[in-house]
Design a protein around this motif. Structure first.
Motif, PDB file in Angstrom:
ATOM      1  N   VAL A   4      32.503  29.362  39.354  1.00  0.00           N
ATOM      2  CA  VAL A   4      32.182  30.455  40.267  1.00  0.00           C
ATOM      3  C   VAL A   4      30.689  30.453  40.587  1.00  0.00           C
ATOM      4  O   VAL A   4      29.849  30.305  39.692  1.00  0.00           O
ATOM      5  N   LEU A   5      30.361  30.649  41.866  1.00  0.00           N
ATOM      6  CA  LEU A   5      28.984  30.905  42.281  1.00  0.00           C
ATOM      7  C   LEU A   5      28.896  32.374  42.680  1.00  0.00           C
ATOM      8  O   LEU A   5      29.539  32.803  43.646  1.00  0.00           O
ATOM      9  N   TYR A  69      32.006  24.316  43.465  1.00  0.00           N
ATOM     10  CA  TYR A  69      32.563  25.580  42.983  1.00  0.00           C
ATOM     11  C   TYR A  69      33.995  25.765  43.484  1.00  0.00           C
ATOM     12  O   TYR A  69      34.387  25.254  44.528  1.00  0.00           O
ATOM     13  N   ASP A  70      34.760  26.523  42.706  1.00  0.00           N
ATOM     14  CA  ASP A  70      36.101  26.919  43.139  1.00  0.00           C
ATOM     15  C   ASP A  70      36.058  28.218  43.923  1.00  0.00           C
ATOM     16  O   ASP A  70      36.867  28.431  44.834  1.00  0.00           O
ATOM     17  N   VAL A  71      35.142  29.107  43.558  1.00  0.00           N
ATOM     18  CA  VAL A  71      35.060  30.441  44.150  1.00  0.00           C
ATOM     19  C   VAL A  71      33.599  30.792  44.410  1.00  0.00           C
ATOM     20  O   VAL A  71      32.741  30.569  43.553  1.00  0.00           O
ATOM     21  N   VAL A  72      33.323  31.343  45.587  1.00  0.00           N
ATOM     22  CA  VAL A  72      32.024  31.950  45.881  1.00  0.00           C
ATOM     23  C   VAL A  72      32.218  33.457  45.912  1.00  0.00           C
ATOM     24  O   VAL A  72      33.140  33.963  46.576  1.00  0.00           O
ATOM     25  N   LEU A  73      31.373  34.166  45.183  1.00  0.00           N
ATOM     26  CA  LEU A  73      31.420  35.626  45.128  1.00  0.00           C
ATOM     27  C   LEU A  73      30.116  36.177  45.682  1.00  0.00           C
ATOM     28  O   LEU A  73      29.032  35.923  45.134  1.00  0.00           O
ATOM     29  N   LEU A  74      30.202  36.910  46.793  1.00  0.00           N
ATOM     30  CA  LEU A  74      29.048  37.589  47.376  1.00  0.00           C
ATOM     31  C   LEU A  74      29.094  39.046  46.933  1.00  0.00           C
ATOM     32  O   LEU A  74      30.083  39.738  47.172  1.00  0.00           O
ATOM     33  N   SER A  75      28.024  39.501  46.285  1.00  0.00           N
ATOM     34  CA  SER A  75      27.992  40.867  45.771  1.00  0.00           C
ATOM     35  C   SER A  75      26.628  41.482  46.041  1.00  0.00           C
ATOM     36  O   SER A  75      25.617  41.023  45.506  1.00  0.00           O
ATOM     37  N   GLY A 208      42.487  28.395  52.905  1.00  0.00           N
ATOM     38  CA  GLY A 208      41.688  29.058  51.889  1.00  0.00           C
ATOM     39  C   GLY A 208      42.261  30.381  51.401  1.00  0.00           C
ATOM     40  O   GLY A 208      43.338  30.812  51.811  1.00  0.00           O
ATOM     41  N   ARG A 209      41.526  31.007  50.496  1.00  0.00           N
ATOM     42  CA  ARG A 209      41.881  32.316  49.970  1.00  0.00           C
ATOM     43  C   ARG A 209      40.639  33.205  49.986  1.00  0.00           C
ATOM     44  O   ARG A 209      39.540  32.749  49.646  1.00  0.00           O
ATOM     45  N   THR A 210      40.831  34.467  50.397  1.00  0.00           N
ATOM     46  CA  THR A 210      39.725  35.423  50.369  1.00  0.00           C
ATOM     47  C   THR A 210      40.190  36.738  49.770  1.00  0.00           C
ATOM     48  O   THR A 210      41.377  37.097  49.848  1.00  0.00           O
ATOM     49  N   CYS A 239      41.156  38.423  39.468  1.00  0.00           N
ATOM     50  CA  CYS A 239      40.734  38.232  40.858  1.00  0.00           C
ATOM     51  C   CYS A 239      40.286  36.787  41.072  1.00  0.00           C
ATOM     52  O   CYS A 239      40.654  36.141  42.066  1.00  0.00           O
ATOM     53  N   ILE A 240      39.489  36.279  40.142  1.00  0.00           N
ATOM     54  CA  ILE A 240      39.026  34.894  40.226  1.00  0.00           C
ATOM     55  C   ILE A 240      40.194  33.922  40.087  1.00  0.00           C
ATOM     56  O   ILE A 240      40.276  32.910  40.797  1.00  0.00           O
ATOM     57  N   ASP A 241      41.126  34.229  39.184  1.00  0.00           N
ATOM     58  CA  ASP A 241      42.301  33.369  38.993  1.00  0.00           C
ATOM     59  C   ASP A 241      43.125  33.294  40.268  1.00  0.00           C
ATOM     60  O   ASP A 241      43.614  32.209  40.643  1.00  0.00           O
ATOM     61  N   TRP A 242      43.294  34.425  40.957  1.00  0.00           N
ATOM     62  CA  TRP A 242      44.059  34.395  42.215  1.00  0.00           C
ATOM     63  C   TRP A 242      43.331  33.561  43.247  1.00  0.00           C
ATOM     64  O   TRP A 242      43.931  32.705  43.930  1.00  0.00           O
ATOM     65  N   LEU A 243      42.030  33.750  43.368  1.00  0.00           N
ATOM     66  CA  LEU A 243      41.259  33.002  44.356  1.00  0.00           C
ATOM     67  C   LEU A 243      41.298  31.511  44.092  1.00  0.00           C
ATOM     68  O   LEU A 243      41.370  30.702  45.035  1.00  0.00           O
ATOM     69  N   SER A 244      41.271  31.116  42.832  1.00  0.00           N
ATOM     70  CA  SER A 244      41.255  29.693  42.493  1.00  0.00           C
ATOM     71  C   SER A 244      42.658  29.087  42.469  1.00  0.00           C
ATOM     72  O   SER A 244      42.811  27.879  42.255  1.00  0.00           O
TER      73      SER A 244
END
Length: 249
Positions: A4-5, A69-75, A208-210, A239-244
């Motif tokens: 994850v990033l 990365y598998d997932v990018v998280l913008l927060s 993709g998945r969002t 949440c990360i598991d679903w996205l990946s």
């Protein structure tokens, strides 16, 4: 487990203290996602945290860099930080549009999550400004062009809409103290609401998945009860598991 990033969720504060005839100023770097970073790592994920002030220069510039990365998280990081690198803002030199790059990466099979905050979605006074951007194109929600915050100091409890692999078995969710008013797109799926508004929404732009989570991962919108909740880390890990692609809805 996923790589994850996490971009954003930090800030620098400057404080001036006045003591009689004298004053002095100090600055401090603050990290808002320490609990989330620790929880995701404890769940087995590998998380790289890109501090908010590093995003304009160090957020990935190429598909190859994103592919790490598998997932990018913008927060809590606004669209300006992705658009205005030093070359563009200070030197007037054309550069890569990282929002377009992120859209192309997601549509080719990548995964993106945006978590709520004062510089997420539309944000405080609309300053996050993701309305009308390539990021809105791929998120499962429509973003308002103005301040989209709903402050709820009294506390509101999120509620699952139906059985799903992210929220099942976690029991009653602790209260949140605010969120962003979003509109779920027709092709998306709302998994959780607060009041009558979507809170957790997922979608599949092309390959993709969002995932859009319309409230914060840390205070103030994440209440103290939410931060102390025994399933805090498990919820975000799912949440990360679903996205990946580790779990389905």
């Amino acid at each position: 487990m996923a790589k994850v990033l996490l971009a954003g969720e930090s800030w620098i504060t400057a404080t001036t203290e006045y003591k009689g005839c004298d004053s002095f100023t100090n600055t401090k770097l603050e990290i808002g996602c320490s609990a989330l970073l620790g929880s995701l790592r404890q769940q087995g994920h590998t998380v790289t945290h890109l501090l908010a002030h590093d995003v304009p220069e160090k957020f990935p510039w190429t598909k190859g860099e994103l592919d790490q990365y598998d997932v990018v998280l913008l927060s809590d990081i606004g669209s300006n930080s992705l658009a205005l690198s030093d070359d563009v803002f200070a030197k007037g030199i054309p550069s890569v549009n990282r929002m377009n790059l992120l859209k192309q990466w997601v549509e080719a099979g990548g995964s993106l999550m945006m978590a709520g905050g004062y510089l997420s979605f539309a944000g405080f006074e609309g300053k996050a400004h993701y309305h009308g951007t390539p990021i809105e194109d791929i998120l499962p929600v429509q973003i308002q062009p103005c301040d989209d915050r709903i402050e709820a100091p009294e506390g509101l409890r999120p509620k699952p809409v139906e059985a799903n692999a992210i929220t099942d078995g976690l029991g009653e969710f602790p209260p949140i103290l605010g969120y962003q008013k979003l509109i779920a797109k027709n092709e998306s799926k709302t998994l959780m609401t607060v009041e009558s508004d979507p809170l957790l929404v997922v979608g599949n732009p092309k390959k993709g998945r969002t995932l859009a989570y319309a409230t914060d991962i840390a205070p103030h919108w994440a209440s103290r009860d939410f931060m102390d909740w025994q399933h805090y880390g498990r919820f975000f890990s799912r949440c990360i598991d679903w996205l990946s692609g580790s779990i389905s809805e």
